[in-house]
Design an enzyme around this catalytic site. Structure first.
Site, PDB file in Angstrom:
ATOM      1  N   HIS A 143      11.852  36.060  -1.278  1.00 54.98           N
ATOM      2  CA  HIS A 143      11.931  35.364  -2.564  1.00 54.98           C
ATOM      3  C   HIS A 143      12.297  33.896  -2.398  1.00 54.98           C
ATOM      4  CE1 HIS A 143      16.404  35.441  -3.194  1.00 54.98           C
ATOM      5  NE2 HIS A 143      16.360  36.566  -2.511  1.00 54.98           N
TER       6      HIS A 143
ATOM      7  N   GLU B  51      13.647  36.824  -8.100  1.00 57.90           N
ATOM      8  CA  GLU B  51      14.266  38.009  -7.504  1.00 57.90           C
ATOM      9  C   GLU B  51      15.696  38.172  -7.995  1.00 57.90           C
ATOM     10  OE1 GLU B  51      16.533  40.317  -4.342  1.00 57.90           O
ATOM     11  OE2 GLU B  51      16.882  38.334  -5.162  1.00 57.90           O
ATOM     12  N   GLU B  52      16.395  37.045  -8.088  1.00 58.04           N
ATOM     13  CA  GLU B  52      17.811  37.081  -8.451  1.00 58.04           C
ATOM     14  C   GLU B  52      18.029  37.521  -9.899  1.00 58.04           C
ATOM     15  OE1 GLU B  52      20.058  36.853  -6.281  1.00 58.04           O
ATOM     16  OE2 GLU B  52      19.350  35.596  -4.633  1.00 58.04           O
TER      17      GLU B  52
ATOM     18  N   ASP C  58      19.865  32.542   1.185  1.00 58.72           N
ATOM     19  CA  ASP C  58      19.371  33.634   0.336  1.00 58.72           C
ATOM     20  C   ASP C  58      18.389  33.032  -0.665  1.00 58.72           C
ATOM     21  OD1 ASP C  58      18.960  35.771  -1.336  1.00 58.72           O
ATOM     22  OD2 ASP C  58      21.018  35.887  -2.049  1.00 58.72           O
TER      23      ASP C  58
ATOM     24  N   ASP D 201      14.871  39.652   3.461  1.00 58.42           N
ATOM     25  CA  ASP D 201      15.928  39.055   2.630  1.00 58.42           C
ATOM     26  C   ASP D 201      17.234  39.064   3.424  1.00 58.42           C
ATOM     27  OD1 ASP D 201      17.281  37.965   0.467  1.00 58.42           O
ATOM     28  OD2 ASP D 201      16.677  39.533  -0.945  1.00 58.42           O
TER      29      ASP D 201
ATOM     30  N   HIS E 208      25.674  34.003  -1.778  1.00 56.73           N
ATOM     31  CA  HIS E 208      25.866  33.458  -3.124  1.00 56.73           C
ATOM     32  C   HIS E 208      27.012  32.446  -3.180  1.00 56.73           C
ATOM     33  CE1 HIS E 208      23.434  36.756  -5.430  1.00 56.73           C
ATOM     34  NE2 HIS E 208      22.752  36.151  -4.481  1.00 56.73           N
TER      35      HIS E 208
END
Lengths: 339, 332
Positions: free
Chosen positions: B62, B195-196, B165, B218, B304
């Protein structure tokens, strides 16, 4: 405007029990479309053939409203219930409801204040501790009037008040249904599918199958959305402001609006002198989530009419916002084939 | 690899706003693939045709990163925001953010709160140094999205940056596209959007492509830092082959294919069980009548945050493993 809005908001249509509102909508749209299709989920799809169809445009508003379902009949004739869709149980005590096809009147009861312990008075009563009183003296008497699984809907009339404002149940999303019906009065080059969906309030279910069936290129959802421009709510949590025009969503929890559609909606509003606002906040979700991600995907956007006290028997809306929403959708439809 | 990962991880691309990442990846791979296109959701899809009658294989990484969407601008020019994806309070306090147009802000919070536990995202704001609403509105509009403003570092065999990410996954796929030899399989490299926000781009692209088999690439969490939640994945121990996360149970045959290929070629690997989270394979494996799917994971600390940390060796071995898998004649 008034008569149609009253017919739409007064019809019963708790998620899963949309028969009454479906009939009202079918009667309204039949003279306006080439074909009315009722799918297996109960969605109403009004198809209007385009004069030069290259693309398929899906307009979407959900017919269903939040409400209740009867889960048990007590020996003393009281009805236990569960909520259908998200309802704040704190608003329920003493509200009037109508149950089943016959519209049996009932009232939501709780223990009188005199009998509550001090600790009980401090805590909000949960729906599971309430009951609906239909005046029955016994289970047998109640069973003559209602059955398990009957749906109950808020008993609340449309009332005009203030300067051009209304209060009613089910503005979410009969305002969208209203807008779609008005839009069907125009003629367009593309194939238009006006979808009045079922079961949005329990998880965008009707839109999922409707979008799969239609395979639209462009989807526009018309909603009633939260409006918290009221005392004690900080400005950054208002979401929308009543009277400031239709709210255009950049994103919510169900979908991220297509950017070209959002720009085009803003351009339409500016060119036609229609007031609009950008919805502040990303809470909530609606049918656009399912339409956007049906099959290989579609362009989608969302326009909403700000409604205070949404999901209650007394939502409040400014009629100018509805009028401007209808205007904005029409402007959009006039030019959306260029997207 | 270092230049590629530095480049990709530094590009602005929060969920729903992946255009710049898409353009950069397209430039990198265009001359190496047979077809390349962007679909209605914004997914970038590159096709490398196979030499024989192999499988249709979908690879997904992603492009989007988590972000902060402006929801309100107050009279004094401060911005309130909502999270796009997993933005946490702890990773955000006093961090810098940057908007697409380069406007930089600092995330502050209402300091009258008594305890850090009372801080929620709705009690936080972005300070872009504006003195009033008008000045702020010249720089930022409601609906604009900021990302963590992050410095890339390469230190002691580790890459540290703001959007590993999943730009690490994107870089791994880009490198694979550039390095892979002949394959009997038709390879569909999909750089997905949103995606998130719930594996959204993967859902529509998988439907369109109808693959026989899919592997998502990922990042995943690790369990190798002081007093962390237990997890049997360590930075530097090799790419991880996913057993499960909250979105997918890896298809046994795909998992087996990945493990035996790693063993056959002596590529270090580890097995991954993630007790939360999900990735694109979660959407792909349920597409249409089902797609056998697995996940190649890149171990990553501080997921994150503005300092997501991965290992250079894990990346290189990930590329090696993926190439070996894709060059095989696969029976499933």
């Amino acid at each position: 405007m008034s008569d149609l809005l009253r017919r739409l908001t007064s019809a019963r249509g708790v998620s899963g029990d949309e028969g009454d509102i479906r009939k009202v909508i079918i009667d309204e749209i039949t003279p306006l479309v080439d074909e009315v299709h009722i799918d297996r989920m109960g969605n109403v799809i009004g198809y209007k053939k385009g004069t030069n169809p290259k693309r398929k445009v899906m307009l979407c508003a959900h017919m269903d409203e939040v409400g209740f379902i009867i889960t048990r009949i007590e020996d003393n004739g009281m009805l236990k219930f569960a909520t259908v869709g998200s309802i704040d149980s704190r608003i329920l005590p003493s509200k009037r409801v109508k149950i089943g096809d016959k519209g049996v009147p009932g009232v939501m009861g709780i223990k009188a204040i005199h009998l509550q312990e001090p600790s009980e008075r401090k805590n909000a009563v949960k729906a599971k501790h309430m009951y609906i009183d239909i005046g029955a003296r016994s289970k047998e008497e109640a069973e003559k009037l209602v059955s398990l699984g009957d749906y109950a809907v808020f008993d609340s009339d449309l009332v005009y008040f203030g300067d051009g404002r209304v209060k009613s149940k089910a503005l979410d999303d009969r305002v969208g249904c209203f807008t779609l019906i008005e839009s069907l009065k125009g003629n367009y080059p593309f194939d238009l599918y006006a979808c009045f969906t079922v079961q949005e309030e329990v998880g965008l279910r009707g839109a999922k199958v409707a979008a799969y069936h239609i395979q639209p290129d462009i989807g526009l959802v018309v909603e009633g959305t939260t409006c918290s421009d009221v005392p004690k709510v900080e400005p950054h949590r208002h979401t929308t402001r009543m009277g400031d025009g239709p709210a255009i969503s950049i994103a919510d929890l169900a979908s991220y609006s297509n950017k070209r559609m959002v720009s085009f909606l803003i351009e339409c509003a500016k060119n036609a002198g229609i007031p609009y606002q950008i919805k502040e906040g990303i809470t909530g979700g609606n049918d656009a989530g399912e339409i956007q991600r049906s099959r290989a995907g579609a362009m989608t956007a969302v326009i909403s009419v700000p409604c205070r006290y949404i999901h209650s028997p007394s939502s409040v809306m400014d009629l100018k916002d509805l009028d401007n929403t209808v205007r904005l959708v029409k402007e959009f439809l006039e030019g959306c084939e260029s997207l | 690899m270092i230049d590629l990962i530095q480049k990709l991880s530094g590009i602005y691309g929060p969920s729903g706003n992946e255009e710049l990442v898409s353009e950069a990846i397209r430039e990198e791979i265009e001359s190496y693939v047979d077809e390349i296109d962007v679909d209605v959701m914004g997914n970038l899809i590159a096709v490398k045709k196979g030499t024989g009658d192999g499988k249709r294989i979908m690879l997904a990484a992603h492009m989007d990163q988590i972000g902060l969407m402006v929801t309100h601008i107050d009279d004094k020019g401060f911005l309130r925001f909502a999270n796009l994806g997993g933005i946490s309070v702890a990773n955000s306090i006093c961090r810098r953010v940057v908007f697409k147009n380069g406007t930089v802000g600092v995330i502050g919070y209402e300091t009258e709160l008594n305890s850090w536990k009372d801080i929620t995202l709705s009690k936080m704001y972005i300070d872009i140094g504006a003195s009033d609403r008008e000045e702020a509105e010249r720089l930022v509009q409601i609906g604009d999205v900021a990302v963590y403003h992050s410095l890339f570092s390469a230190s002691n065999g580790k890459y540290i940056g703001g959007a590993m990410d999943d730009r690490a996954g994107c870089a791994l796929l880009v490198k694979t596209i550039k390095s892979i030899g002949d394959s009997p399989n038709d390879l569909y490299f999909v750089f997905t959007v949103q995606e998130e926000l719930g594996l959204r781009g993967a859902k529509t692209s998988a439907y369109a492509l109808e693959p026989d088999l899919a592997i998502a690439v990922d990042v995943t969490a690790t369990g190798d830092t002081p007093k962390c939640k237990p997890m049997a994945v360590s930075l530097g121990d090799g790419p991880a082959i996913k057993i499960k996360d909250a979105s997918v149970l890896a298809h046994p045959k795909v998992k087996e294919l990945m493990i035996t290929t790693a063993q056959k070629h002596g590529i270090p690997y580890q097995l991954e069980i993630l007790e939360y989270g999900g990735t694109d394979s979660g959407a792909i494996h349920l597409s249409r009548s089902g797609v056998p799917s697995g996940v190649l994971s890149i171990p990553c600390r501080y997921v994150h945050s503005d300092s997501e940390t991965i290992d250079a060796g894990d990346m290189d071995n990930g590329v090696k493993l993926l190439i070996k898998i894709l060059e095989e004649n696969i029976s499933i």
